[in-house]
Design an enzyme around this catalytic site. Sequence first.
Site, short mmCIF file in Angstrom:
data_model
loop_
_atom_site.label_atom_id
_atom_site.label_comp_id
_atom_site.label_asym_id
_atom_site.label_seq_id
_atom_site.Cartn_x
_atom_site.Cartn_y
_atom_site.Cartn_z
N TYR A 192 0.85 -1.19 0.00
CA TYR A 192 0.00 0.00 0.00
C TYR A 192 0.89 1.24 0.00
O TYR A 192 1.61 1.51 0.96
CB TYR A 192 -0.91 0.04 1.22
CG TYR A 192 -1.90 -1.10 1.34
CD1 TYR A 192 -2.13 -1.98 0.29
CD2 TYR A 192 -2.62 -1.29 2.51
CE1 TYR A 192 -3.04 -3.02 0.41
CE2 TYR A 192 -3.54 -2.33 2.64
CZ TYR A 192 -3.74 -3.19 1.59
OH TYR A 192 -4.64 -4.22 1.71
N GLY A 233 -23.26 -3.83 -4.14
CA GLY A 233 -23.72 -3.97 -5.51
C GLY A 233 -25.09 -3.39 -5.75
O GLY A 233 -25.45 -2.32 -5.26
#
Length: 309
Positions: free
Chosen positions: A83, A233
């Site tokens: 990261y 979603g």
Amino acid sequence: MTNLIGNTARRSFDTTADQVFSLDGELPVRRIGFGTMRLTDERPADPAAAPVWRGPADRDGALAVLRAAVDLGVDLVDTADAYALGESEELVAEALHPYREGVVVATKVGVVRPAPDAWVPLGHPAYLRQQAELALRRLRVDRLDLLQLHRIDPEYPLADQIGALAQLRDEGKVRHIGLSEATVGQLREADAITPIASVQNMYNLGFRQHEAVLDYATERGIAFIPFFPVAMGAHAGPDGPVAEIARELGATPAQTALAWLLHRSPVVLPIPGTTSVSHLRENVKALDVRLNAEQFARLSDLEAAPEGA
């Protein structure tokens, strides 16, 4: 322990009553952690495609979020050497070192970043050991609480990759070992080599392609750490089923999605990330959201993304 494989998808454990899980049976953490991947300068609309290449533009804001997380009782902070090319680990140390008693920092090794859009597994044992040594320096610790293999590299035997982490543990530099994006077969193979404390796979209401891994982890008492835990979603609309149940609970849709994960299995430790202190507070309060059996079943019956999506 009773074999739960194939029997947990519709079972409500009411596990918000148990807000603490012990990694490998001896390292207790609250069951809502904090993922640091979003504390970067680049966040496209699709979080799964985030380059996570540079540190945050608002460094002071990112430090404030990390400190607020611990102030709110979060004691599992997840990061990785990949990261922002190590800046994420440095950020965690800048914000939290010296670490409060009970704060557990998890990091990952095993991925190289040759370009902003590239995530390449590299499981050479010497490389894994080197990255663990760098993580120790960046996090300013003598021992890593939880070191996870970020991705399994098919170019090297899994035994060699896990063996490198186990050697670090034997040297006192690692406390617990985990995997990320692993299959049941890989998890079983690794667990036969050395005790595996965690597996970190993508999993949420809209993406449930790792049901078998979660069931195996539940059976074995291995922590299952879902990343992107709040993604919902097509179910996330204001008139959708998640919002409907959220209204019944007096909660937010994000809290409801997290509560479903907590009810799904007692080994689940979501690590929602955010750059906002207000969203952080919202996420942490999901620990207090109680789904009843009927609400859990309605959410469990929602259609997830198709296999391979």
